[in-house]
Every structure is written in structure tokens, then in C-alpha cells.
Design an enzyme around this catalytic site. Sequence first.
Site, mmCIF file in Angstrom:
data_model
loop_
_atom_site.group_PDB
_atom_site.id
_atom_site.type_symbol
_atom_site.label_atom_id
_atom_site.label_comp_id
_atom_site.label_asym_id
_atom_site.label_seq_id
_atom_site.Cartn_x
_atom_site.Cartn_y
_atom_site.Cartn_z
ATOM 1 C CE LYS A 69 -3.805 2.103 2.660
ATOM 2 N NZ LYS A 69 -4.676 1.937 3.845
ATOM 3 C CB SER A 146 -7.909 4.038 2.869
ATOM 4 O OG SER A 146 -6.957 3.521 3.780
ATOM 5 C CB SER A 170 -7.986 0.835 6.164
ATOM 6 O OG SER A 170 -8.301 1.897 5.315
#
Length: 439
Positions: A69, A146, A170
Site C-alpha cells: 500500500k 482505504s 481499512s
Amino acid sequence: MLGLFSLCFQIAIFKSAVIRTILPAIFLVTWLSGCAIPKARPESSTRDKAFIEYWPPSNDSKKLRLAVKDLIDMKGVVTTAGSEFLAKHASPAKRDAKCLAIARQSGVQFVGKTNLSELAVAVSGMNAYYGTPRNPLDRGRIPGGSSSGSAVAVANDEADVAFGTDTAGSIRVPAACCGVVGLKTTFGLVPIDGVYPIAPNRLDTIGPLAKDIAGTVRGMDLLQAGFSARYRQAVAAKPSADRLRIGRVYIEGTKPNVDRAVDDALAATGFKVINLGSEFTEKWIQAQKDAATVAAVGAWLYDQKFKNESQVTIRTKAVLALGGIQYKTAYPEALRKQAAWKSELRRAFEHVDFIALPTLKNLPPHVPFFGGTVAFEAQALALQNTQAVNFGGVPALAVPIPIKHQSLPLTSLQLVGPRFAEADLLNAGRLVEAAVKNR
């Protein structure tokens, strides 16, 4: 990371004249502006928009493919946090984040930095600058945020494992939206040095996403030395479900077919299920709200410096502004409640091995035609059952399970365990995965 649009979710409980004056103006601007899409968008690294930077492995490579990420520092690469401003103005990281140390030593194939919500604040996983990662189960639905790119990358077999971050859901929410497995680790288990912060002293965690439990175990082996051995011990100790007690939590507003899918999966696995009752459920719901407040204020504390930057979307600025309001209102009280919630969870785990509930109350919503707004993010936030886990500092696993009579074939079961129970959680997930495989 998730939870930041919780501000909107909690607005109704605020009564002060200041908030009643400020919020309508903020909502009007963000409602009309949507995502505030920038004038120029970079070329996507992959067609599904899972990656901000993609480094395809050679066809003959047999190394494990790891996606990271883009909230996690990699030496020599700019950490964009999904932000146009950081992409254009930040310098490349001088060193790896500490959570990448084992992966570097293991010689895995890093295949790229994955897409995410801008500054990790959007529940939906949408990104106006890099484009929104496409949900592999239904391209018209949100991928969840996210860590949206991480979930899409493993679902589309572009990576064997992806690392995500989880402040209030997330990892688990995008896993639930995209039909993959996601593990939120115990707070403090995996070092977060070199990870873009939201609430680093209270909530922030790192964890793996993969297509299945076996892949998630491989991911944990890259985050905690010797994890595979601990997992094998957990499997040997509890090879079947009949000795495992599951505390079931029912949350008002959950779609009946989602609750039914969870109950069917628990029954098929053979767990002993115990209803934890309304008193515990009320405390869970309060912990959800308190965690969301802490996450929102954390975002404001770290990102208020962007409030005048034109390359940060209006939607994100509105969230940060609302976090500033909560800093002086709900935040102090939320912090005072955290210790009591942790004690409540410890008492619950004296009677059950794990807690079970849906990861999401309903199927993921469709992406709005004209882009996301604060109101839409609040709607998406209201679906998640994940924040209370972060507030308690405990681990949780999102596992895809079948759902009947829906346009999507899968929903998600969330299993919550006591601190440092990651190996035991994954063993329980293994049992669920095997039980529902052919249903």
C-alpha cells in the site's frame, strides 16, 4: 485507513451552535463538488487501477509477489498516500518502513505500490487523482477503503499478498467488498515506523490481504518472524471447530440476508455459538463511535497542514476540518473510554474464543455516477462493523462467505480475537473457508 468520514456519521449527536452553523456550509460545498477531480490524471499503471506504481515480475519468476500500500515507505520511492500533492512534492523515501524488513530478507518479488483513498481518509476506496480501483466482483460497486488497491490486486491475481493498513477497518472493509481475506493485526504487533500516520499512538496497524487463508498466513510470515510455526501449532491444537466458542453479535441495521449468511457459515463450520446479548452490543456500538472520533481527529492532527493546498480535494479538506471540530468536543471523552472498552473485550474473551459479526451490514454500494461526496462516504461508513476492533487493540479477520439471492455471490464474516491471537484467528478462518467452499 477508514473511519475518517465517521465525523459525518456522528454529526447528528452534536448540539452546539458552532457546529450547526459550520456544517451546512461544508456539506454544501462538498456535496456540489463531489470528488473535486483534478484537471490532469496520471496514466494508470494497471487497467484495474489497483496500482500507483506497478513493477511486473518476469514470467518465469517463482518468487512470492508482494504489493505494498502506498502509505508504506519503500526506499527510493515516493510515498504518495494516494495524494496528488505528495506525488508532486514529496521526496523519495530514504529507507524502507520497518514492516518491510522480513520481506526484504526473504527475497520476495515486490510488484508495486497499491492505490488507496487520498490521504487514507475515504471509506469508499475511491481516488479522484489516480482513479478508483475496480471492484473485481462488480465494477460498478466501491472497492472499499482505504486499502482499495491492495484488495483489488490480490483479487485479480496481480499479487500473492498485499500489505494494507488498518486504523478503523481499512484492511477488512476492502477485503469484504472485493471477496478476499484481510487480517487486522494486534495494535503494536507490527512496527509502523515509516508508515504515513493517522492515529499511530492509538489505532494504526499493518496487516496482509490475500485470496485465501493460506496466502494470508504467508503474508503474516513476512510481518512477524516465525509466524508459520505458530499457525501450525494453532492448527494442531484446534484441528476442528467443535471446541471453539464463538460469541455472536447482532447489530441493528444489518440486512437480514447478511446476518443469515454469517449464521449459516458459523453453523456449517460447527462452532459452538453464544449470543453475547444487548448489553455487550450497546458497548460495541459506542466503541465504534469513539474509535471513529479518534481516527478523525488523528487525521486532522497530521494533515491539517494541507488545508490550503489546491492539490488536495475539497472532500478531504472537509473531513480534516470536521476532525478539528471534534478535537475540542468528542475527542477527550472518547480517549477516556478506551481503557474501559479494552477491559470489556478481555472479559468477553474469558467466555468465548472469538467474536463473530458481519464485516459489513450490507453489500458494498454502487459508485456514484458523478463521483463521491461526504454524504456518500457517510453512507458507506454506516455499513462497517470494524472500528470497535481498533479501539480495543485486538486482531480481526475478514473472511469471504457465500450469500444467497443477491447480485453478488459473497459477503464477509468478521472474526475478532484477543490480543496476539492472529494464528488462532487464521486457524478459525481456515475452518470457515473449508466449510463454505462448496456451499
